[in-house]
Design a protein around this motif. Structure first.
Motif, PDB file in Angstrom:
ATOM      1  N   UNK A   1       0.845  -1.191   0.000  1.00  0.00           N
ATOM      2  CA  UNK A   1       0.000   0.000   0.000  1.00  0.00           C
ATOM      3  C   UNK A   1       0.877   1.237   0.000  1.00  0.00           C
ATOM      4  N   UNK A   2       0.242   2.365  -0.373  1.00  0.00           N
ATOM      5  CA  UNK A   2       0.925   3.663  -0.384  1.00  0.00           C
ATOM      6  C   UNK A   2       0.033   4.691   0.310  1.00  0.00           C
ATOM      7  N   UNK A   3      -0.193   4.502   1.608  1.00  0.00           N
ATOM      8  CA  UNK A   3      -1.078   5.402   2.343  1.00  0.00           C
ATOM      9  C   UNK A   3      -0.459   6.763   2.622  1.00  0.00           C
ATOM     10  N   UNK A   4       0.820   6.908   2.316  1.00  0.00           N
ATOM     11  CA  UNK A   4       1.443   8.225   2.415  1.00  0.00           C
ATOM     12  C   UNK A   4       1.150   9.082   1.185  1.00  0.00           C
ATOM     13  N   UNK A   5       0.499   8.511   0.178  1.00  0.00           N
ATOM     14  CA  UNK A   5       0.162   9.245  -1.029  1.00  0.00           C
ATOM     15  C   UNK A   5      -0.768  10.418  -0.696  1.00  0.00           C
ATOM     16  N   UNK A   6      -0.612  11.499  -1.438  1.00  0.00           N
ATOM     17  CA  UNK A   6      -1.411  12.707  -1.177  1.00  0.00           C
ATOM     18  C   UNK A   6      -2.902  12.483  -1.339  1.00  0.00           C
ATOM     19  N   UNK A   7      -3.298  11.444  -2.084  1.00  0.00           N
ATOM     20  CA  UNK A   7      -4.724  11.178  -2.257  1.00  0.00           C
ATOM     21  C   UNK A   7      -5.394  10.697  -0.977  1.00  0.00           C
ATOM     22  N   UNK A   8      -4.600  10.391   0.037  1.00  0.00           N
ATOM     23  CA  UNK A   8      -5.159  10.027   1.342  1.00  0.00           C
ATOM     24  C   UNK A   8      -5.032  11.156   2.356  1.00  0.00           C
ATOM     25  N   UNK A   9      -4.587  12.314   1.911  1.00  0.00           N
ATOM     26  CA  UNK A   9      -4.289  13.398   2.846  1.00  0.00           C
ATOM     27  C   UNK A   9      -5.492  13.801   3.694  1.00  0.00           C
ATOM     28  N   UNK A  10      -6.677  13.850   3.083  1.00  0.00           N
ATOM     29  CA  UNK A  10      -7.835  14.376   3.800  1.00  0.00           C
ATOM     30  C   UNK A  10      -8.401  13.418   4.838  1.00  0.00           C
TER      31      UNK A  10
ATOM     32  N   UNK B   1       9.315   9.166  -0.274  1.00  0.00           N
ATOM     33  CA  UNK B   1       8.212   8.308   0.188  1.00  0.00           C
ATOM     34  C   UNK B   1       8.697   7.228   1.149  1.00  0.00           C
ATOM     35  N   UNK B   2       9.968   6.884   1.105  1.00  0.00           N
ATOM     36  CA  UNK B   2      10.497   6.007   2.149  1.00  0.00           C
ATOM     37  C   UNK B   2      10.440   6.728   3.494  1.00  0.00           C
ATOM     38  N   UNK B   3      10.765   8.011   3.510  1.00  0.00           N
ATOM     39  CA  UNK B   3      10.677   8.783   4.751  1.00  0.00           C
ATOM     40  C   UNK B   3       9.233   8.856   5.261  1.00  0.00           C
TER      41      UNK B   3
END
Length: 265
Positions: free
Chosen positions: A7-16, A42-44
């Motif tokens: 998963x990539x929950x750090x993606x900006x599309x999950x920001x809200x 994105x590793x950070x």
């Protein structure tokens, strides 16, 4: 219980809604999540998320399309992150020739692919492999990795069932996500039918590639129930069996002997 392996929950599309969504997943049928780095940045952010949520773990690595991030300084930093207590894999790493056609760029991808495999070997970590339009070179390099005893998964598998069997012979897992629910995904469906269930892992690659009936939406881990149902249909078994076996597979890969860090599936 479902183990979400990519998963990539750090993606900006999950920001809200990230801080509401992730706890709700763990309150449902998602037991564990591996959030996957694809660049230094994105590793950070992946490690930051892993520090925030107990059942969320990190994979650290640089995607082949982001190797401009890599130099000796950032590589040394990445090596240090493999020691983080929440790091369970090196990834996503690999080859992507879809966008990069130049021989020189592809050579640099192979160089940094092998260098990141070295990190996995040093720390005895599994790898999460991205491979697009690079089947032959990926297989050749993973044969080298298998000799070194590096375990791993071929993420978002898109090649033939025959090639999947070659990866399985080497000891690798095959990552299956929402694409398996698409009507035109014949090769992936054949792959799911033909390789052992004990070599499959469930993944979303969210926010990308949501399964039917959510195709075109932002993907998320709760939608893995649709992936499990499709795999069950293709294999003539129950979705519960798919969830249980793939969860055990993920624990064996990412937490070998790791009962002290993760509960049973």
């Amino acid at each position: 219980m479902i183990f979400e392996t990519h998963a990539h929950y750090d993606d900006e599309r999950f920001a809200e809604d990230r801080e509401r969504l992730i706890p709700s997943l763990f309150a449902g049928n998602i037991g564990y999540i591996i959030n996957v780095g694809a660049s230094i940045a994105t590793t950070k952010s992946t490690l930051k998320l892993a520090e925030q949520y107990g059942q969320l773990y990190a994979a650290v690595g640089v995607h082949p399309s982001d190797i401009a991030d890599l130099n000796e300084e950032t590589y040394a930093w990445l090596r240090e992150q493999t020691r983080h207590p929440k790091t369970v894999a090196v990834g996503e790493i690999g080859l992507d020739y879809y966008w990069d056609k130049e021989a020189e760029v592809q050579e640099r991808q192979r160089l940094w692919f092998r260098r990141q495999l070295e990190l996995a070997a040093e720390r005895k970590l599994p790898v999460i492999i991205h491979s697009r339009d690079a089947a032959e070179d990926t297989l050749a390099i993973m044969r080298e990795a298998a000799v070194q005893g590096i375990p791993g998964v071929i993420h978002c598998y898109s090649y033939s069932p025959e090639l999947a069997k070659e990866f399985v012979k080497l000891g690798y897992y095959i990552g299956v996500g929402g694409v398996v629910t698409f009507k035109n995904a014949k090769k992936l469906k054949d792959t799911v039918r033909q390789i052992p269930l004990e070599r499959l892992l469930l993944e979303t690659d969210c926010p990308y590639m949501a399964p039917e009936p959510h195709r075109g939406e932002r993907n998320q881990s709760a939608y893995l129930s649709h992936v499990a149902e499709k795999i069950a249909e293709l294999r003539g078994i129950s979705a519960r069996e798919v969830e249980d076996v793939t969860c055990r597979n993920a624990r064996e890969l990412f937490m070998p002997g790791g009962a002290e860090r993760m509960q049973t599936c």
